[in-house]
Design a protein around this motif. Structure first.
Motif, PDB file in Angstrom:
ATOM      1  N   SER A  39       0.814  -1.220   0.000  1.00 58.61           N
ATOM      2  CA  SER A  39       0.000   0.000   0.000  1.00 58.61           C
ATOM      3  C   SER A  39       0.848   1.271   0.000  1.00 58.61           C
ATOM      4  O   SER A  39       0.487   2.266   0.611  1.00 58.61           O
ATOM      5  CB  SER A  39      -0.979  -0.011   1.183  1.00 58.61           C
ATOM      6  N   GLY A  40       1.971   1.215  -0.718  1.00 58.29           N
ATOM      7  CA  GLY A  40       2.760   2.434  -0.918  1.00 58.29           C
ATOM      8  C   GLY A  40       4.073   2.502  -0.171  1.00 58.29           C
ATOM      9  O   GLY A  40       4.436   3.560   0.349  1.00 58.29           O
ATOM     10  N   SER A  41       4.799   1.414  -0.139  1.00 58.30           N
ATOM     11  CA  SER A  41       6.081   1.396   0.569  1.00 58.30           C
ATOM     12  C   SER A  41       7.048   2.420  -0.005  1.00 58.30           C
ATOM     13  O   SER A  41       7.124   2.619  -1.218  1.00 58.30           O
ATOM     14  CB  SER A  41       6.721   0.005   0.480  1.00 58.30           C
ATOM     15  N   THR A  55       9.023 -13.095  -5.643  1.00 56.40           N
ATOM     16  CA  THR A  55       7.820 -13.233  -6.462  1.00 56.40           C
ATOM     17  C   THR A  55       7.714 -12.077  -7.445  1.00 56.40           C
ATOM     18  O   THR A  55       8.206 -10.977  -7.180  1.00 56.40           O
ATOM     19  CB  THR A  55       6.545 -13.279  -5.584  1.00 56.40           C
ATOM     20  N   ASP A  56       7.048 -12.338  -8.550  1.00 56.05           N
ATOM     21  CA  ASP A  56       6.730 -11.259  -9.485  1.00 56.05           C
ATOM     22  C   ASP A  56       5.261 -10.864  -9.336  1.00 56.05           C
ATOM     23  O   ASP A  56       4.756 -10.016 -10.055  1.00 56.05           O
ATOM     24  CB  ASP A  56       7.046 -11.650 -10.924  1.00 56.05           C
ATOM     25  N   ARG A  57       4.589 -11.472  -8.376  1.00 54.62           N
ATOM     26  CA  ARG A  57       3.168 -11.181  -8.135  1.00 54.62           C
ATOM     27  C   ARG A  57       3.038 -10.147  -7.014  1.00 54.62           C
ATOM     28  O   ARG A  57       2.574 -10.419  -5.924  1.00 54.62           O
ATOM     29  CB  ARG A  57       2.426 -12.470  -7.809  1.00 54.62           C
ATOM     30  N   ILE A  58       3.475  -8.925  -7.356  1.00 54.70           N
ATOM     31  CA  ILE A  58       3.439  -7.802  -6.424  1.00 54.70           C
ATOM     32  C   ILE A  58       2.444  -6.786  -6.973  1.00 54.70           C
ATOM     33  O   ILE A  58       2.526  -6.393  -8.125  1.00 54.70           O
ATOM     34  CB  ILE A  58       4.828  -7.159  -6.271  1.00 54.70           C
ATOM     35  N   TYR A  59       1.517  -6.394  -6.123  1.00 54.58           N
ATOM     36  CA  TYR A  59       0.448  -5.492  -6.545  1.00 54.58           C
ATOM     37  C   TYR A  59       0.389  -4.299  -5.609  1.00 54.58           C
ATOM     38  O   TYR A  59       0.709  -4.408  -4.433  1.00 54.58           O
ATOM     39  CB  TYR A  59      -0.907  -6.225  -6.515  1.00 54.58           C
ATOM     40  N   HIS A  60      -0.066  -3.170  -6.147  1.00 54.30           N
ATOM     41  CA  HIS A  60      -0.279  -1.977  -5.320  1.00 54.30           C
ATOM     42  C   HIS A  60      -1.777  -1.779  -5.136  1.00 54.30           C
ATOM     43  O   HIS A  60      -2.563  -1.928  -6.078  1.00 54.30           O
ATOM     44  CB  HIS A  60       0.305  -0.726  -5.974  1.00 54.30           C
ATOM     45  N   ARG A  61      -2.158  -1.442  -3.929  1.00 53.76           N
ATOM     46  CA  ARG A  61      -3.532  -1.038  -3.628  1.00 53.76           C
ATOM     47  C   ARG A  61      -3.463  -0.037  -2.486  1.00 53.76           C
ATOM     48  O   ARG A  61      -2.876  -0.317  -1.446  1.00 53.76           O
ATOM     49  CB  ARG A  61      -4.387  -2.230  -3.228  1.00 53.76           C
ATOM     50  N   ASP A  62      -4.041   1.129  -2.719  1.00 59.09           N
ATOM     51  CA  ASP A  62      -4.089   2.127  -1.652  1.00 59.09           C
ATOM     52  C   ASP A  62      -4.800   1.536  -0.441  1.00 59.09           C
ATOM     53  O   ASP A  62      -5.739   0.743  -0.576  1.00 59.09           O
ATOM     54  CB  ASP A  62      -4.814   3.394  -2.120  1.00 59.09           C
ATOM     55  N   TRP A  63      -4.347   1.924   0.730  1.00 62.79           N
ATOM     56  CA  TRP A  63      -4.865   1.372   1.986  1.00 62.79           C
ATOM     57  C   TRP A  63      -6.337   1.750   2.175  1.00 62.79           C
ATOM     58  O   TRP A  63      -6.704   2.915   2.140  1.00 62.79           O
ATOM     59  CB  TRP A  63      -4.046   1.894   3.156  1.00 62.79           C
ATOM     60  N   GLU A  64      -7.160   0.730   2.370  1.00 67.39           N
ATOM     61  CA  GLU A  64      -8.580   0.931   2.675  1.00 67.39           C
ATOM     62  C   GLU A  64      -8.991   0.154   3.919  1.00 67.39           C
ATOM     63  O   GLU A  64     -10.175  -0.019   4.177  1.00 67.39           O
ATOM     64  CB  GLU A  64      -9.434   0.491   1.488  1.00 67.39           C
ATOM     65  N   GLY A  65      -8.006  -0.353   4.637  1.00 66.13           N
ATOM     66  CA  GLY A  65      -8.288  -1.122   5.838  1.00 66.13           C
ATOM     67  C   GLY A  65      -7.857  -2.569   5.677  1.00 66.13           C
ATOM     68  O   GLY A  65      -7.712  -3.074   4.569  1.00 66.13           O
ATOM     69  N   PHE A  66      -7.656  -3.238   6.813  1.00 67.52           N
ATOM     70  CA  PHE A  66      -7.165  -4.615   6.789  1.00 67.52           C
ATOM     71  C   PHE A  66      -8.087  -5.556   6.010  1.00 67.52           C
ATOM     72  O   PHE A  66      -7.634  -6.338   5.185  1.00 67.52           O
ATOM     73  CB  PHE A  66      -6.969  -5.147   8.212  1.00 67.52           C
TER      74      PHE A  66
END
Length: 97
Positions: A39-41, A53-64
């Protein structure tokens, strides 16, 4: 322990976990499918994760719950394990799996 590949998915959600994530990923490297949702390291988290892994995705934090649900939806296998970026799978648990 037999170092066979485990036919299951594992997912980790994270942000700025460079201090911990390598230990976590090292402990699950035998899983066939490893999904990391970040979520934005702003540290080396993504660089470290890319070694596993190449399965890395970004998603803005919306909660656990939202992050984990999204990560779960990306998994390829019916059997799935979720660990936090500062956790690791013990050798005994790997044997059981």
């Amino acid at each position: 322990m037999n170092e066979q590949t485990i036919p299951a998915s594992v997912y980790i959600i994270c942000k700025n976990e460079a201090q911990h994530i390598e230990r976590a990923l090292e402990s699950v490297k035998m899983f066939e499918d490893i999904v990391v949702v970040d979520s934005g390291s702003e540290d080396d988290t993504l660089r470290i994760a890319a070694r596993y892994t190449d399965r890395i995705y970004h998603r803005d934090w919306e909660g656990f719950a939202v992050q984990k649900s999204y990560a779960l939806s990306l998994c390829k296998h019916k059997w799935v394990l979720n660990i936090d970026a500062d956790e690791e799978v013990s050798p005994q648990l790997r044997e059981e799996i």
